[in-house]
Design an enzyme around this catalytic site. Sequence first.
Site, PDB file in Angstrom:
ATOM      1  N   ASP A  13       0.858   8.201  -4.817  1.00  0.00           N
ATOM      2  CA  ASP A  13       1.799   7.190  -4.035  1.00  0.00           C
ATOM      3  C   ASP A  13       2.699   7.754  -3.106  1.00  0.00           C
ATOM      4  OD1 ASP A  13       0.891   5.773  -6.299  1.00  0.00           O
ATOM      5  OD2 ASP A  13       2.366   6.587  -7.815  1.00  0.00           O
ATOM      6  N   HIS A  41      -2.862   1.065  -3.684  1.00  0.00           N
ATOM      7  CA  HIS A  41      -2.315   1.196  -2.325  1.00  0.00           C
ATOM      8  C   HIS A  41      -1.905   0.047  -1.804  1.00  0.00           C
ATOM      9  CE1 HIS A  41      -5.675   4.731  -2.457  1.00  0.00           C
ATOM     10  NE2 HIS A  41      -4.486   4.855  -3.208  1.00  0.00           N
ATOM     11  N   GLN A 223      -5.109   9.046  -5.356  1.00  0.00           N
ATOM     12  CA  GLN A 223      -4.456  10.119  -6.175  1.00  0.00           C
ATOM     13  C   GLN A 223      -3.645  11.084  -4.972  1.00  0.00           C
ATOM     14  OE1 GLN A 223      -7.618   9.219  -7.622  1.00  0.00           O
ATOM     15  NE2 GLN A 223      -6.336   7.562  -8.240  1.00  0.00           N
TER      16      GLN A 223
HETATM   17  P1  GDP Z   1      -0.148   5.005  -2.233  1.00  0.00           P
HETATM   18  O1  GDP Z   1      -0.745   4.841  -3.508  1.00  0.00           O
HETATM   19  O2  GDP Z   1      -0.226   6.402  -1.520  1.00  0.00           O
HETATM   20  O3  GDP Z   1      -0.727   4.069  -1.372  1.00  0.00           O
HETATM   21  O4  GDP Z   1       1.412   4.519  -2.417  1.00  0.00           O
HETATM   22  P2  GDP Z   1       1.918   3.128  -3.072  1.00  0.00           P
HETATM   23  O5  GDP Z   1       1.409   2.103  -2.306  1.00  0.00           O
HETATM   24  O6  GDP Z   1       1.314   3.306  -4.675  1.00  0.00           O
HETATM   25  O7  GDP Z   1       3.392   3.554  -2.989  1.00  0.00           O
HETATM   26  C1  GDP Z   1       3.978   3.866  -1.991  1.00  0.00           C
HETATM   27  C2  GDP Z   1       5.142   2.627  -1.708  1.00  0.00           C
HETATM   28  O8  GDP Z   1       6.055   2.820  -0.619  1.00  0.00           O
HETATM   29  C3  GDP Z   1       4.649   1.075  -1.772  1.00  0.00           C
HETATM   30  O9  GDP Z   1       5.655   0.260  -2.039  1.00  0.00           O
HETATM   31  C4  GDP Z   1       4.780   1.121  -0.131  1.00  0.00           C
HETATM   32  O10 GDP Z   1       4.970  -0.182   0.360  1.00  0.00           O
HETATM   33  C5  GDP Z   1       5.830   1.926   0.189  1.00  0.00           C
HETATM   34  N1  GDP Z   1       6.153   2.524   1.722  1.00  0.00           N
HETATM   35  C6  GDP Z   1       5.262   3.274   2.457  1.00  0.00           C
HETATM   36  N2  GDP Z   1       5.831   3.957   3.360  1.00  0.00           N
HETATM   37  C7  GDP Z   1       7.198   3.521   3.317  1.00  0.00           C
HETATM   38  C8  GDP Z   1       8.255   3.932   4.224  1.00  0.00           C
HETATM   39  O11 GDP Z   1       8.255   4.738   5.089  1.00  0.00           O
HETATM   40  N3  GDP Z   1       9.401   3.389   3.726  1.00  0.00           N
HETATM   41  C9  GDP Z   1       9.661   2.410   2.758  1.00  0.00           C
HETATM   42  N4  GDP Z   1      10.769   1.929   2.510  1.00  0.00           N
HETATM   43  N5  GDP Z   1       8.419   2.029   1.827  1.00  0.00           N
HETATM   44  C10 GDP Z   1       7.345   2.677   2.165  1.00  0.00           C
HETATM   45  P1  IMO Z   2      -2.801   6.343  -5.949  1.00  0.00           P
HETATM   46  O1  IMO Z   2      -4.048   6.413  -5.230  1.00  0.00           O
HETATM   47  C1  IMO Z   2      -0.150   8.323  -8.852  1.00  0.00           C
HETATM   48  C2  IMO Z   2      -1.819   9.643 -12.626  1.00  0.00           C
HETATM   49  C3  IMO Z   2      -1.632   8.986 -13.874  1.00  0.00           C
HETATM   50  C4  IMO Z   2      -1.674   9.906 -14.895  1.00  0.00           C
HETATM   51  C5  IMO Z   2      -2.775  10.814 -14.328  1.00  0.00           C
HETATM   52  C6  IMO Z   2      -4.043  10.469 -14.982  1.00  0.00           C
HETATM   53  O2  IMO Z   2      -2.037   4.911  -6.083  1.00  0.00           O
HETATM   54  O3  IMO Z   2      -1.631   7.486  -5.427  1.00  0.00           O
HETATM   55  P2  IMO Z   2      -5.663   8.682 -15.000  1.00  0.00           P
HETATM   56  O4  IMO Z   2      -5.766   7.174 -15.281  1.00  0.00           O
HETATM   57  O5  IMO Z   2      -6.058   8.841 -13.487  1.00  0.00           O
HETATM   58  O6  IMO Z   2      -6.696   9.296 -15.763  1.00  0.00           O
HETATM   59  O7  IMO Z   2      -4.379   9.329 -15.045  1.00  0.00           O
HETATM   60  O8  IMO Z   2      -2.852  10.561 -12.911  1.00  0.00           O
HETATM   61  N1  IMO Z   2      -2.665   8.663 -11.688  1.00  0.00           N
HETATM   62  C7  IMO Z   2      -1.592   8.278 -10.562  1.00  0.00           C
HETATM   63  N2  IMO Z   2      -0.418   8.576 -10.004  1.00  0.00           N
HETATM   64  N3  IMO Z   2      -1.067   7.770  -8.089  1.00  0.00           N
HETATM   65  C8  IMO Z   2      -2.329   7.242  -8.286  1.00  0.00           C
HETATM   66  O9  IMO Z   2      -2.956   6.600  -7.435  1.00  0.00           O
HETATM   67  C9  IMO Z   2      -2.502   7.842  -9.614  1.00  0.00           C
HETATM   68  N4  IMO Z   2      -3.858   7.492 -10.127  1.00  0.00           N
HETATM   69  C10 IMO Z   2      -3.709   8.397 -11.271  1.00  0.00           C
HETATM   70  O10 IMO Z   2      -0.154   8.118 -13.870  1.00  0.00           O
HETATM   71  O11 IMO Z   2      -0.379  10.777 -14.832  1.00  0.00           O
HETATM   72 MG    MG Z   3      -0.271   4.120  -5.316  1.00  0.00          MG
END
Ligand code: GDP
Ligand code: IMO
Ligand code: MG
Length: 422
Positions: A13, A41, A223
């Site tokens: 994330d 994502h 991840q």
């Molecule tokens: P990923 O799994 O690595 O793609 O990340 P996620 O989408 O799960 O979580 C990242 C969160 O941060 C999302 O809600 C994005 O929209 C948000 N995000 C990404 N870059 C920025 C930033 O620079 N500022 C803010 N405020 N939000 C961001």
């Molecule tokens: P993105 O791509 C954050 C975490 C789960 C748990 C561990 C194992 O969005 O960054 P699983 O279901 O994979 O067996 O869970 O990994 N986890 C993530 N945490 N971002 C992710 O993906 C994750 N995918 C799995 O919360 O701790």
């Molecule tokens: Mg994510």
Amino acid sequence: MANTILVGAQWGDEGKGKIIDVLTEGADIVVRTQGGNNAGHTVFIGSQKFVLHLVPSGILRQGKLCIIGNGVVVDPVSLVEEIDGLQKLGIKVDGNLLISETAHVVFPYHRELDEQREILKGKNKIGTTKRGIGPAYGEKAARTGLRVIDLINPPRFELLLRQKVKENNDILKAFGAAPLSFRKVHETYRAAGDRLRPFVTNTVIKLHEATRRKANILFEGAQGTFLDIDHGTYPFVTSSNTTAGGACTGSGVPPNRMDRVVGVMKAYTTRVGEGPLPTENAEIADLLHKMGREFGATTGRARRCGWFDAVATRHAAMVNGIDELAVTNLDGLDSLDSIKVCVAYRCGSTRLEYVPNDIEVFSKCVPIYKEFPGWKTPTNRVTNWARLAPKARSYLKAIADLTGARLSIASVGPARDQTIFV
Ligand code: GDP
Ligand code: IMO
Ligand code: MG
């Protein structure tokens, strides 16, 4: 753009979806190489929010080929739903998406087993996404899994699935869980297989043709480094190689065709699920949650939050070979008077400069912090490095230096234009 591997440098994330979307502009092909629909994502296009789980985030830019590689575990029913959802929002998927025939398939018994194993673990649970990821990769390693190539071959699929449901129902029974109906699973998976068949191909050959044409390929990590099955905080990890090497094994593109590795990290740290997080801090969690931020894109769970951990990101730079850094969510720190960065751990009387492998030792590590003055001004409208508050620039430079890689992108908001190229 050259062939770029993008990885998460923390616990997932990190904002990979947003950075992938930005970098896709210069790419021809975007490839997912590991993980499954445990990933979430987030990409914003204007005010429209998209959350991608299995489909590469590159699908949101017209004319980019997206590939789900052999290293991914595919829940076909969930993938069909995701494709339908994208098409409803006007995104063209047909002709832009390919699925590897050797990717493994996630079944309902994997999800059920994921859940049952977590229940059995009780307070020692991993906090998985319950998407069946661990059991599906477990079967892949045990050589008992079914692959997409089996899913799209109806007579073979029926035969194999019948055995698998029987075998897994016996296991589920031992857990005291309800058995699955072969007929129901077969019906839904047959339908999903029929729907996905046109997308399925030998993606390794496609990628090699592309590398010969000198196409620019972006490898979309899912991840993060500390969720890697080998390099993460085992057993509190996911079941795939989330680090840079996974891009090669999960796509069939060899290491000597890779040109650069971009590590994405937040300006602070988050983690969802159980396991150690040395810099976890209630105050910063409260601040971010009150801003409506840091809730999981896949499960909606509140993410645990903490200060930036430079010991961890330095380790990530090492195991991934990170050349360039993209730091996201800088704007989350805008209101703070003072910002802490973990520069080493103290474990008992020992100072540690690296992440220990022993999970019990790591759980007891106390961060040693260095403090930086806050910039106390909004950054979310800044699009130019020179215009960024000097204290914010100093902070970014410091965390990049401590990590040991070059800062190339700073992100100050979820939108495409809230991006500063350094
Ligand atoms: P990923 O799994 O690595 O793609 O990340 P996620 O989408 O799960 O979580 C990242 C969160 O941060 C999302 O809600 C994005 O929209 C948000 N995000 C990404 N870059 C920025 C930033 O620079 N500022 C803010 N405020 N939000 C961001
Ligand atoms: P993105 O791509 C954050 C975490 C789960 C748990 C561990 C194992 O969005 O960054 P699983 O279901 O994979 O067996 O869970 O990994 N986890 C993530 N945490 N971002 C992710 O993906 C994750 N995918 C799995 O919360 O701790
Ligand atoms: Mg994510």
